[in-house]
Design a protein around this motif. Structure first.
Motif, PDB file in Angstrom:
ATOM      1  N   LYS A  85       0.826  -1.214   0.000  1.00 47.81           N
ATOM      2  CA  LYS A  85       0.000   0.000   0.000  1.00 47.81           C
ATOM      3  C   LYS A  85       0.857   1.260   0.000  1.00 47.81           C
ATOM      4  N   LYS A  86       1.850   1.291   0.882  1.00 50.63           N
ATOM      5  CA  LYS A  86       2.666   2.503   0.984  1.00 50.63           C
ATOM      6  C   LYS A  86       3.487   2.723  -0.278  1.00 50.63           C
ATOM      7  N   PHE A  87       4.053   1.638  -0.826  1.00 51.74           N
ATOM      8  CA  PHE A  87       4.870   1.758  -2.035  1.00 51.74           C
ATOM      9  C   PHE A  87       4.035   2.316  -3.185  1.00 51.74           C
ATOM     10  N   GLU A  88       2.818   1.805  -3.341  1.00 56.72           N
ATOM     11  CA  GLU A  88       1.967   2.267  -4.435  1.00 56.72           C
ATOM     12  C   GLU A  88       1.521   3.716  -4.231  1.00 56.72           C
ATOM     13  N   GLN A  89       1.328   4.125  -2.979  1.00 54.61           N
ATOM     14  CA  GLN A  89       1.009   5.533  -2.702  1.00 54.61           C
ATOM     15  C   GLN A  89       2.175   6.441  -3.091  1.00 54.61           C
ATOM     16  N   LEU A  90       3.388   5.983  -2.809  1.00 58.33           N
ATOM     17  CA  LEU A  90       4.580   6.793  -3.081  1.00 58.33           C
ATOM     18  C   LEU A  90       4.881   6.915  -4.570  1.00 58.33           C
ATOM     19  N   THR A  91       4.668   5.829  -5.317  1.00 63.24           N
ATOM     20  CA  THR A  91       5.102   5.807  -6.716  1.00 63.24           C
ATOM     21  C   THR A  91       3.956   5.934  -7.724  1.00 63.24           C
ATOM     22  N   GLY A  92       2.763   5.514  -7.323  1.00 65.45           N
ATOM     23  CA  GLY A  92       1.666   5.462  -8.288  1.00 65.45           C
ATOM     24  C   GLY A  92       1.737   4.227  -9.164  1.00 65.45           C
ATOM     25  N   GLY A  93       2.759   3.390  -8.974  1.00 64.79           N
ATOM     26  CA  GLY A  93       2.913   2.169  -9.765  1.00 64.79           C
ATOM     27  C   GLY A  93       2.231   0.985  -9.108  1.00 64.79           C
ATOM     28  N   LYS A  94       2.369  -0.166  -9.732  1.00 65.20           N
ATOM     29  CA  LYS A  94       1.773  -1.397  -9.217  1.00 65.20           C
ATOM     30  C   LYS A  94       2.866  -2.274  -8.625  1.00 65.20           C
ATOM     31  N   LEU A  95       2.639  -2.764  -7.402  1.00 65.90           N
ATOM     32  CA  LEU A  95       3.555  -3.697  -6.754  1.00 65.90           C
ATOM     33  C   LEU A  95       2.769  -4.952  -6.401  1.00 65.90           C
ATOM     34  N   VAL A  96       3.146  -6.074  -6.988  1.00 61.12           N
ATOM     35  CA  VAL A  96       2.417  -7.320  -6.735  1.00 61.12           C
ATOM     36  C   VAL A  96       3.382  -8.423  -6.316  1.00 61.12           C
ATOM     37  N   GLU A  97       2.852  -9.345  -5.525  1.00 63.15           N
ATOM     38  CA  GLU A  97       3.649 -10.475  -5.059  1.00 63.15           C
ATOM     39  C   GLU A  97       3.569 -11.624  -6.049  1.00 63.15           C
ATOM     40  N   GLY A  98       4.719 -12.227  -6.306  1.00 63.32           N
ATOM     41  CA  GLY A  98       4.769 -13.397  -7.172  1.00 63.32           C
ATOM     42  C   GLY A  98       5.403 -14.562  -6.445  1.00 63.32           C
ATOM     43  N   TYR A  99       5.507 -15.673  -7.159  1.00 62.40           N
ATOM     44  CA  TYR A  99       6.100 -16.881  -6.588  1.00 62.40           C
ATOM     45  C   TYR A  99       6.857 -17.595  -7.692  1.00 62.40           C
ATOM     46  N   GLY A 100       7.905 -18.253  -7.300  1.00 56.19           N
ATOM     47  CA  GLY A 100       8.639 -19.063  -8.256  1.00 56.19           C
ATOM     48  C   GLY A 100       9.671 -19.892  -7.529  1.00 56.19           C
TER      49      GLY A 100
END
Length: 561
Positions: free
Chosen positions: A341-356
């Motif tokens: 939430k905070k990262f997206e507020q700061l940048t306006g970009g999308k941050l999503v969790e992945g797995y591999g």
């Protein structure tokens, strides 16, 4: 099989993946033809275009072939993110060699195992790391060593100032005259490019990426050209409409290490295939990341949770110009919701969790960029990947029930290098058993609930308790040792060592810490040492790591309540 996750894909994300059946080096060759004058690499002020990068790779391939490197020979690369890494990687593939990524943080003991196991006869190594190789050179099959320094690709006057700084910090290494050693940059300058890159078949091995797999014994996952090309295209496809207009224009932040399969696929190979400018950072530190975003207008910022946590908490971050960021995929550890939430507020970009996982080249699941993201979920299987949850008899369990996560797709490894028994344990009826316990909901979102294996993930690095325990056991004062991962707000997990001293021996935390630092890469060294009179054991005397971990967490809760 049913694929409920397809109903939740973002707009523009295909249900299946179309990828070319080509050697991995073709990604760079095609981009060099399409965007020859576009900047490929930016490194601390110096720039290299795609045409020059491809020509350099072909010259390095020529140097390797001239010195007797044959198709299938293993070439180890022990470098941080720098132009030399990319040149050596693609040059090795163009010569027909098999790349072996080596962590520059490895101690001589760790380096000896990997070089010997891979049978690597060629090593490209950072000059400052030469002493680590020198310590074990008589015990490994290496015939030729290319040394190179950060300063080799820095612009003036940084190229002159870097050695002075390294000397001041007492890190500088005076390289000896040595029959096996040659200078990377001088060799490249004198080499003739190969006329034709090696036409590798899709199922030939391109990379040995070392991992502990399901047992903790370090072994090489054999990733083919198909595996790596497919996973690059799968990763690119996941952006859907969000990134479709960025080809040839995007800016990839190359902060996460390329020697790690995640950084190699989602930063290096993805960046090259999409014709992006890749901004290289030798170390994944927060301040240089922020400066790079501001200076270069970074659009893609793949990372690990610790990097985003540091970003969010950087002093004055609210005033920095970081609004160019569009897509960030976090891997290697669970991503806290508040961080997102905070990262997206700061940048306006999308941050999503992945797995591999390494054995899948590595990306398999990710949350949608614009669609529903479910708290605690690793998201949906990416295009071309099938996933299911199995019981101990390899039967699929009902929706919502827990079992072992199994995967199938063009990105799944060929097997483990020279370990057919381990391969047969990991790949059953054409499905890769991940060793992770998971469940799937009715929408096709997956959740990791526990690990079958005891692997610890701290700051994005994989740490295998058995290896740390073996180092502790090598100390003359240690009778017993057990290593577990404990929750850590910053690193995801932290390494904790529980030690029983030998009778009559007094051990100190400082003494054990020094011993571990002498024998392990820094990220593997325990942050917590506790001395015990005994460790919990099963009826047959096996140390119960999980029981120990749970007991410590209960003790913490009591103290906190």
């Amino acid at each position: 099989m049913t694929r409920p996750w397809l109903n939740h894909y973002d707009k523009g994300v295909p249900a299946d993946i179309q990828y070319p059946e080509v050697p991995l080096w073709k990604l760079l060759a095609d981009t060099a033809q399409k965007y020859p004058d576009h900047v490929a690499l930016e490194f601390m002020g110096s720039v290299m275009g795609y045409r020059t990068l491809w020509e350099s790779a072909l010259k390095f391939a020529g140097a390797l072939q001239a010195q007797g490197v044959q198709p299938g020979d293993r070439v180890a690369i022990m470098l941080p993110n720098c132009p030399q890494f990319v040149i050596a990687f693609y040059g090795t593939l163009a010569a027909g060699g098999v790349c072996v990524n080596v962590n520059p943080l490895y101690t001589p003991r760790e380096l000896r195992h990997q070089l010997s196991d891979a049978g690597a006869e060629t090593l490209i190594i950072l000059d400052l790391l030469w002493p680590r190789y020198a310590e074990i050179e008589q015990e490994v099959p290496v015939k030729r060593v290319f040394t190179t320094g950060i300063q080799d690709y820095l612009p003036f006057p940084k190229n002159l100032l870097f050695p002075l700084k390294a000397r001041r910090e007492k890190r500088w290494v005076n390289l000896p005259q040595h029959p096996k050693r040659q200078d990377f940059k001088k060799t490249l300058k004198a080499a003739s490019p190969i006329a034709q890159p090696y036409p590798a078949k899709p199922d030939e091995v391109a990379l040995l990426q070392y991992t502990g797999g399901t047992t903790g014994v370090s072994k090489g996952a054999m990733l083919s050209h198909r595996n790596l090309v497919a996973n690059t295209y799968q990763s690119m496809a996941w952006g859907g409409d969000e990134v479709k207009d960025l080809e040839g224009k995007g800016v990839m932040l190359g902060a996460i290490p390329f020697f790690h399969v995640y950084g190699m696929t989602v930063a290096m190979n993805y960046g090259i295939a999409a014709g992006y400018k890749i901004v290289l950072l030798p170390r994944p530190e927060v301040k240089p990341c922020i400066e790079a975003i501001e200076k270069h207008g970074v659009t893609h910022f793949p990372g690990v949770p610790t990097l985003y946590i540091g970003f969010n908490n950087f002093p004055g971050i609210e005033k920095r110009k970081v609004g160019t960021v569009k897509v960030c995929i976090s891997g290697s550890a669970a991503l806290p919701v508040e961080v997102t939430k905070k990262f997206e507020q700061l940048t306006g970009g999308k941050l999503v969790e992945g797995y591999g996982l390494t054995e899948a080249a590595p990306c398999t699941h990710c949350n949608p960029l614009t669609g529903e993201r479910k708290i605690g979920s690793i998201g949906l299987p990416m295009p071309g990947i099938d996933a299911k949850v199995l019981d101990e008899n390899l039967r699929e369990v009902p929706v919502g029930e827990v079992g072992e996560l199994a995967l199938r797709g063009p990105n799944v490894m060929l097997g483990y290098w020279q370990r057919p028994e381990e391969t047969s344990k990991a790949i059953k009826i054409d499905w890769l058993l991940t060793g992770d316990m998971a469940r799937m909901d009715e929408d096709g979102y997956f959740y990791i609930v526990d690990r079958k294996k005891d692997m610890i993930i701290a700051g994005g690095y994989n740490i295998y308790p058995r290896e740390v325990e073996e180092v502790l056991f090598a100390h003359p004062g240690v009778a017993e040792a057990a290593v577990v991962g404990l929750p850590d707000e910053y690193r995801g997990e932290t390494v904790a060592a529980f030690v029983v001293p030998k009778p009559g021996v007094t051990l100190t935390k400082e003494e054990l810490d020094k011993h571990c630092r002498d024998n392990l890469a820094a990220y593997k060294v325990p942050r917590i040492y506790e001395f015990r009179s005994e460790l919990p054991k099963s009826a047959v005397g096996k140390v119960l790591r999980r029981e120990l971990r749970e007991a410590v967490l209960k003790e913490r809760q009591k103290v906190g309540s």
